[in-house]
Design a protein around this motif. Structure first.
Motif, PDB file in Angstrom:
ATOM      1  N   LYS A 197     -43.951 -37.140 -32.737  1.00  0.00           N
ATOM      2  CA  LYS A 197     -44.508 -37.396 -31.404  1.00  0.00           C
ATOM      3  C   LYS A 197     -43.957 -38.703 -30.833  1.00  0.00           C
ATOM      4  O   LYS A 197     -43.641 -38.793 -29.635  1.00  0.00           O
ATOM      5  CB  LYS A 197     -46.030 -37.450 -31.467  1.00  0.00           C
ATOM      6  CG  LYS A 197     -46.695 -37.546 -30.094  1.00  0.00           C
ATOM      7  CD  LYS A 197     -48.207 -37.505 -30.228  1.00  0.00           C
ATOM      8  CE  LYS A 197     -48.861 -37.498 -28.836  1.00  0.00           C
ATOM      9  NZ  LYS A 197     -48.479 -38.635 -27.988  1.00  0.00           N
ATOM     10  N   VAL A 200     -40.443 -38.159 -29.477  1.00  0.00           N
ATOM     11  CA  VAL A 200     -40.468 -37.463 -28.187  1.00  0.00           C
ATOM     12  C   VAL A 200     -40.905 -38.401 -27.066  1.00  0.00           C
ATOM     13  O   VAL A 200     -40.391 -38.343 -25.944  1.00  0.00           O
ATOM     14  CB  VAL A 200     -41.402 -36.231 -28.261  1.00  0.00           C
ATOM     15  CG1 VAL A 200     -41.577 -35.602 -26.886  1.00  0.00           C
ATOM     16  CG2 VAL A 200     -40.839 -35.204 -29.243  1.00  0.00           C
ATOM     17  N   ASP A 201     -41.851 -39.281 -27.378  1.00  0.00           N
ATOM     18  CA  ASP A 201     -42.360 -40.209 -26.362  1.00  0.00           C
ATOM     19  C   ASP A 201     -41.351 -41.315 -26.016  1.00  0.00           C
ATOM     20  O   ASP A 201     -41.252 -41.738 -24.859  1.00  0.00           O
ATOM     21  CB  ASP A 201     -43.662 -40.868 -26.844  1.00  0.00           C
ATOM     22  CG  ASP A 201     -44.814 -39.874 -26.920  1.00  0.00           C
ATOM     23  OD1 ASP A 201     -44.710 -38.808 -26.268  1.00  0.00           O
ATOM     24  OD2 ASP A 201     -45.794 -40.158 -27.636  1.00  0.00           O
ATOM     25  N   PRO A 204     -35.372 -39.742 -24.296  1.00  0.00           N
ATOM     26  CA  PRO A 204     -35.184 -38.592 -23.396  1.00  0.00           C
ATOM     27  C   PRO A 204     -35.048 -37.288 -24.192  1.00  0.00           C
ATOM     28  O   PRO A 204     -34.804 -37.295 -25.408  1.00  0.00           O
ATOM     29  CB  PRO A 204     -33.879 -38.923 -22.664  1.00  0.00           C
ATOM     30  CG  PRO A 204     -33.705 -40.397 -22.815  1.00  0.00           C
ATOM     31  CD  PRO A 204     -34.326 -40.761 -24.114  1.00  0.00           C
ATOM     32  N   GLU A 205     -35.151 -36.163 -23.487  1.00  0.00           N
ATOM     33  CA  GLU A 205     -35.226 -34.849 -24.142  1.00  0.00           C
ATOM     34  C   GLU A 205     -34.026 -34.551 -25.034  1.00  0.00           C
ATOM     35  O   GLU A 205     -34.182 -34.173 -26.206  1.00  0.00           O
ATOM     36  CB  GLU A 205     -35.374 -33.748 -23.076  1.00  0.00           C
ATOM     37  CG  GLU A 205     -35.607 -32.366 -23.676  1.00  0.00           C
ATOM     38  CD  GLU A 205     -35.809 -31.291 -22.618  1.00  0.00           C
ATOM     39  OE1 GLU A 205     -35.902 -30.110 -22.982  1.00  0.00           O
ATOM     40  OE2 GLU A 205     -35.851 -31.649 -21.419  1.00  0.00           O
ATOM     41  N   LYS A 206     -32.810 -34.693 -24.507  1.00  0.00           N
ATOM     42  CA  LYS A 206     -31.618 -34.370 -25.309  1.00  0.00           C
ATOM     43  C   LYS A 206     -31.508 -35.292 -26.518  1.00  0.00           C
ATOM     44  O   LYS A 206     -31.203 -34.855 -27.632  1.00  0.00           O
ATOM     45  CB  LYS A 206     -30.354 -34.467 -24.454  1.00  0.00           C
ATOM     46  CG  LYS A 206     -30.153 -33.291 -23.516  1.00  0.00           C
ATOM     47  CD  LYS A 206     -28.821 -33.394 -22.782  1.00  0.00           C
ATOM     48  CE  LYS A 206     -28.642 -32.208 -21.847  1.00  0.00           C
ATOM     49  NZ  LYS A 206     -27.365 -32.282 -21.091  1.00  0.00           N
ATOM     50  N   GLN A 207     -31.738 -36.578 -26.287  1.00  0.00           N
ATOM     51  CA  GLN A 207     -31.632 -37.540 -27.371  1.00  0.00           C
ATOM     52  C   GLN A 207     -32.709 -37.313 -28.430  1.00  0.00           C
ATOM     53  O   GLN A 207     -32.435 -37.396 -29.629  1.00  0.00           O
ATOM     54  CB  GLN A 207     -31.731 -38.972 -26.828  1.00  0.00           C
ATOM     55  CG  GLN A 207     -30.481 -39.466 -26.121  1.00  0.00           C
ATOM     56  CD  GLN A 207     -30.405 -39.031 -24.660  1.00  0.00           C
ATOM     57  OE1 GLN A 207     -31.117 -38.129 -24.233  1.00  0.00           O
ATOM     58  NE2 GLN A 207     -29.530 -39.669 -23.890  1.00  0.00           N
ATOM     59  N   SER A 208     -33.932 -37.018 -27.982  1.00  0.00           N
ATOM     60  CA  SER A 208     -35.020 -36.802 -28.946  1.00  0.00           C
ATOM     61  C   SER A 208     -34.763 -35.568 -29.804  1.00  0.00           C
ATOM     62  O   SER A 208     -35.099 -35.539 -30.988  1.00  0.00           O
ATOM     63  CB  SER A 208     -36.368 -36.678 -28.224  1.00  0.00           C
ATOM     64  OG  SER A 208     -36.407 -35.519 -27.408  1.00  0.00           O
ATOM     65  N   GLY A 209     -34.135 -34.539 -29.217  1.00  0.00           N
ATOM     66  CA  GLY A 209     -33.790 -33.343 -29.987  1.00  0.00           C
ATOM     67  C   GLY A 209     -32.826 -33.667 -31.114  1.00  0.00           C
ATOM     68  O   GLY A 209     -32.963 -33.155 -32.237  1.00  0.00           O
ATOM     69  N   ASN A 221     -35.465 -28.362 -31.589  1.00  0.00           N
ATOM     70  CA  ASN A 221     -35.374 -28.937 -30.241  1.00  0.00           C
ATOM     71  C   ASN A 221     -33.965 -29.425 -29.897  1.00  0.00           C
ATOM     72  O   ASN A 221     -33.765 -30.061 -28.870  1.00  0.00           O
ATOM     73  CB  ASN A 221     -36.363 -30.115 -30.115  1.00  0.00           C
ATOM     74  CG  ASN A 221     -37.806 -29.661 -30.215  1.00  0.00           C
ATOM     75  OD1 ASN A 221     -38.256 -28.833 -29.441  1.00  0.00           O
ATOM     76  ND2 ASN A 221     -38.528 -30.181 -31.194  1.00  0.00           N
ATOM     77  N   ASP A 223     -30.447 -29.437 -28.432  1.00  0.00           N
ATOM     78  CA  ASP A 223     -29.845 -28.772 -27.278  1.00  0.00           C
ATOM     79  C   ASP A 223     -28.823 -27.734 -27.748  1.00  0.00           C
ATOM     80  O   ASP A 223     -27.964 -28.023 -28.585  1.00  0.00           O
ATOM     81  CB  ASP A 223     -29.165 -29.820 -26.398  1.00  0.00           C
ATOM     82  CG  ASP A 223     -28.563 -29.214 -25.140  1.00  0.00           C
ATOM     83  OD1 ASP A 223     -29.301 -28.985 -24.181  1.00  0.00           O
ATOM     84  OD2 ASP A 223     -27.339 -28.975 -25.146  1.00  0.00           O
ATOM     85  N   ASN A 431     -30.098 -45.324 -27.684  1.00  0.00           N
ATOM     86  CA  ASN A 431     -29.679 -44.397 -26.621  1.00  0.00           C
ATOM     87  C   ASN A 431     -28.185 -44.532 -26.320  1.00  0.00           C
ATOM     88  O   ASN A 431     -27.502 -43.529 -26.068  1.00  0.00           O
ATOM     89  CB  ASN A 431     -30.491 -44.639 -25.349  1.00  0.00           C
ATOM     90  CG  ASN A 431     -31.837 -43.950 -25.387  1.00  0.00           C
ATOM     91  OD1 ASN A 431     -31.963 -42.841 -25.916  1.00  0.00           O
ATOM     92  ND2 ASN A 431     -32.859 -44.589 -24.835  1.00  0.00           N
TER      93      ASN A 431
END
Length: 760
Positions: A197, A200-201, A204-209, A221, A223, A431
């Motif tokens: 969690k 994810v928080d 960003p979405e692609k990086q968290s995946g 998750n 991409d 990032n």
């Protein structure tokens, strides 16, 4: 016998015992009997009891343990196919896509003594979150695990049976937690969920995946574009938790401990605790357990025993794993882990010679990367059918970035539980590294768009020969002086001839594979001149593409789309995007179909020739194969719907005629049926629908064989029982993908030979 290598020899003989015991029980019993007789003879002659026991014991152990472990638990067989209510505990194994392993205690209020393990699957739109040791009650349908119904396909049954799981429950409604799990495992899992969690928080979405894959081994998750890209570049292993990540974490810890001047004893203790904890939060991933065990043995050997024989260490870790689970030997992760680690050390001597002119540090990095690629190549090709030519170079660069990124991410996540503001600079830096990886991967693929190739799974003899040749090269300075020059020359010639025989195509027949794509249609034709023809793509994007990868397809000569319904066109999009296609044959688009237009646009972008199929047209493939289009006629299109405007054609090779019918129904059949002559095989129209029940079609064609492509228990009840009965009454040999799996038709000029993936 070298004292330091006794464990290596013991492990190798034990592995032989596992292989023999797993594949042939009768041969195993024969070997044991012969071994006992031989051993008794040796004892009588040499009086060397210990040597005899050392030779015989591991072989017998391997045979016995693998057969004990391979006993199938059939306690749930009476409930298979039924809706059941079960009670049990969630086991400590992390899965993705709403799946868990449960240890059953009750089924329909019947207590189970042996507590079998079962895979449970929730609907994608109804996720459940359970913790280790939670006692739960679930309602669902109990089924056996899926087997592979197409050549080269993943077998759920084979995979899970190696982990003592034999059934699966599809959960029909929300589960109930009867008692929350307690204890160390449960708290560790909850901490893992907090870490997920937090990732994810924070990102960003692609990086968290990507981070979820790197840190926790959760690829669900990741991409899709980058997952496919990482596979082609040969670096997907970096984005799934493995021994590499254990090395990163252990290396960072040892560097920190050196700075802090921690004593060797405490250093060893804390390292073991760290590896144990990391294994837990990654869900006891087999690759992490193997790497952690190997690392602990290295630390114990070098710090306490002052002993560091590399081969003994990897043999010891393999032996421990295989004693607890001998079936692990047959898993991809086990084979890749140990062969890669062995290759890093063993083949680096060869690869150093390649980079001899490079500076020492760069030479070492490049030689290690190439050694790992060389060692793992046959295994990667066998299972994944892909060779990446840029993998050694990309691995060097990406591995360097990830070696910094993994400990940095762990530090960032752990510190963020205290304060998010403090870690803001760390998040920014993470990032930047992640963006760099993605940009670099995209750039490399643009530059080297053909930097990979699909390759068919090599035969076992080919894999053995590959390693044999590499070992000869590695040991040439040791063994060459003892081998006469003439023998070396003869051996080299024999090896070259064998390699040529393995690569030269000797297929003198055409192979048609009617794939099991569920409720849909797809057929792949391999000609005797190594041409590839694809007819329809099925309803999903993976089945056809994965099969083409399995047979090493880098070019398709002709793709035929019978009509643009989703159960025929969907699988073609990925094929056109990923594999070179020379010609695309499509029906006339009288309906402005969006899916067909999209497919044409992809074809134009890829410079694929597009042909609209019409009655009377003939196409020749390889000079010996003729496709004669029977329908549709352009004048009939206005009166026909999409199904009845399907391309219908006859495939002719020598004396063999095979009629492909798409989803044409009686209304369309009556437009061309009078033009048909006898054929040997008919692909039954529209999955065996009642709407395609044309007596005149079968009267005119008089086939000896029929093939029906339909999904198991499909909502349309295809094939219709009237069709099945009429085919039987006409004494037409019938094969069905819902019953037989993929149907393979070997076509010679004067005969046909059908085989099926599943045997009823």
């Amino acid at each position: 016998m070298n004292v330091e290598r006794k464990i290596v020899n013991f492990t190798l003989v034990y592995i032989v015992g596992i292989i023999v015991g797993f594949n042939n029980l009768y041969l195993a019993c024969t070997l044991i009997f012969c071994g006992i007789c031989l051993s008794l003879g040796m004892v009588k002659i040499h009086k060397n009891y210990l040597k005899v026991i050392f030779i015989l014991l591991p072989l017998i152990l391997g045979i016995v343990i693998v057969n004990l472990h391979n006993i199938v638990d059939e306690s749930l067989a009476p409930w298979e196919g039924e809706n059941v209510e079960v009670t049990g505990k969630i086991k400590p194994k992390i899965l993705s896509n709403n799946r868990y392993i449960i240890e059953l205690e009750k089924i329909n209020k019947t207590k189970l003594k042996n507590k079998p393990l079962v895979l449970i699957q929730f609907k994608k739109d109804c996720p459940e979150y359970f913790s280790w040791n939670d006692k739960v009650k679930l309602k669902g349908k109990l089924n056996g695990l899926k087997v592979a119904t197409n050549p080269g396909q993943f077998s759920e049954k084979d995979y899970w049976s190696k982990q003592k799981v034999y059934q699966k429950i599809y959960v029909l409604e929300k589960g109930e937690v009867l008692k929350q799990g307690t204890g160390f495992f449960a708290y560790t899992f909850k901490f893992r969920e907090k870490v997920a969690k937090k990732i994810v928080d924070l990102f960003p979405e692609k990086q968290s995946g990507i981070i979820l894959g790197i840190i926790l081994g959760d690829k669900s998750n990741l991409d899709e574009h980058y997952y496919d890209l990482f596979q082609k570049l040969g670096i997907v292993h970096i984005f799934a938790v493995s021994g590499l990540h254990v090395g990163y974490i252990l290396g960072a810890y040892l560097l920190l401990s050196k700075v802090c001047k921690i004593s060797p004893t405490f250093n060893l203790f804390f390292a073991i605790i760290l590896l144990f904890f990391y294994s837990l939060i990654t869900g006891l991933s087999p690759s992490v357990i193997r790497a952690s065990l190997m690392s602990i043995l290295v630390l114990l050997g070098t710090n306490l025993l002052k002993y560091k024989d590399f081969y003994t260490i990897i043999a010891s870790s393999a032996l421990v794993i295989l004693i607890f689970n001998p079936l692990a030997l047959f898993t991809i992760s086990f084979q890749l882990s140990f062969i890669t680690v062995w290759g890093l050390v063993y083949f680096s001597q060869i690869t150093r010679e390649i980079f001899v002119r490079f500076p020492s540090k760069i030479r070492e990095i490049l030689s290690i990367s190439l050694a790992a690629q060389i060692a793992s190549l046959p295994i990667v090709v066998y299972y994944f059918n892909l060779i990446s030519f840029v993998a050694p170079l990309v691995n060097v660069l990406i591995v360097g970035i990830v070696s910094v990124l993994v400990p940095l991410l762990l530090a960032t996540i752990l510190i963020s539980f205290g304060s998010t503001l403090v870690v803001s600079p760390l998040i920014f830096f993470c990032n930047v590294l992640l963006d760099g990886i993605m940009l670099f991967s995209d750039l490399i693929m643009k530059i080297f768009s053909s930097g990979y190739t699909f390759f068919p799974s090599p035969p076992l003899i080919g894999i053995i020969l590959y390693y044999f040749i590499l070992i000869l090269i590695r040991e040439r300075k040791t063994i060459y002086p003892y081998i006469p020059k003439k023998i070396r020359i003869i051996t080299s010639i024999i090896l070259v001839v064998i390699l040529l025989l393995l690569t030269i195509p000797i297929n003198q027949e055409i192979r048609m594979t009617f794939l099991d794509v569920g409720q849909g249609d797809s057929c792949v034709i391999q000609t005797n001149q190594n041409k590839k023809i694809v007819i329809d793509g099925g309803p999903d994007t993976t089945t056809l593409f994965n099969y083409l990868k399995h047979i090493g397809t880098n070019k398709v000569d002709l793709v035929v789309l019978s009509h643009p319904d989703s159960d025929h066109i969907n699988g073609l999009f990925k094929v056109l995007e990923s594999i070179k296609v020379s010609t695309l044959l499509v029906p006339p688009d009288a309906y402005n179909n969006e899916a067909l237009q999209e497919l044409k646009n992809i074809a134009k972008k890829k410079e694929t020739k597009i042909i609209e199929g019409k009655q009377g047209m003939k196409l020749t493939v390889g000079g010996q194969i003729i496709l004669k289009i029977i329908a549709p006629h352009p004048n009939n299109l206005s009166a026909l719907d999409v199904n009845n405007a399907s391309i219908v054609f006859i495939f002719t090779y020598g004396k063999q005629d095979i009629l492909f019918t798409g989803d044409v129904e009686n209304k369309g059949i009556e437009k061309f049926v009078n033009q048909l002559d006898e054929v040997e095989v008919i692909k039954v129209p529209h999955h065996g629908s009642k709407s395609s029940d044309s007596a005149e079609l079968y009267d005119n064609t008089n086939p000896s064989m029929a093939i029906i492509s339909a999904g198991r228990s499909n909502q349309y009840n295809h094939p219709h029982q009237d069709i099945v009965k009429k085919l039987k009454k006409r004494k037409i040999e019938t094969f069905r993908t819902d019953k037989n799996g993929a149907i393979i038709l070997k076509v010679k000029k004067d005969r046909l030979k059908p085989t099926t993936t599943l045997v009823n």
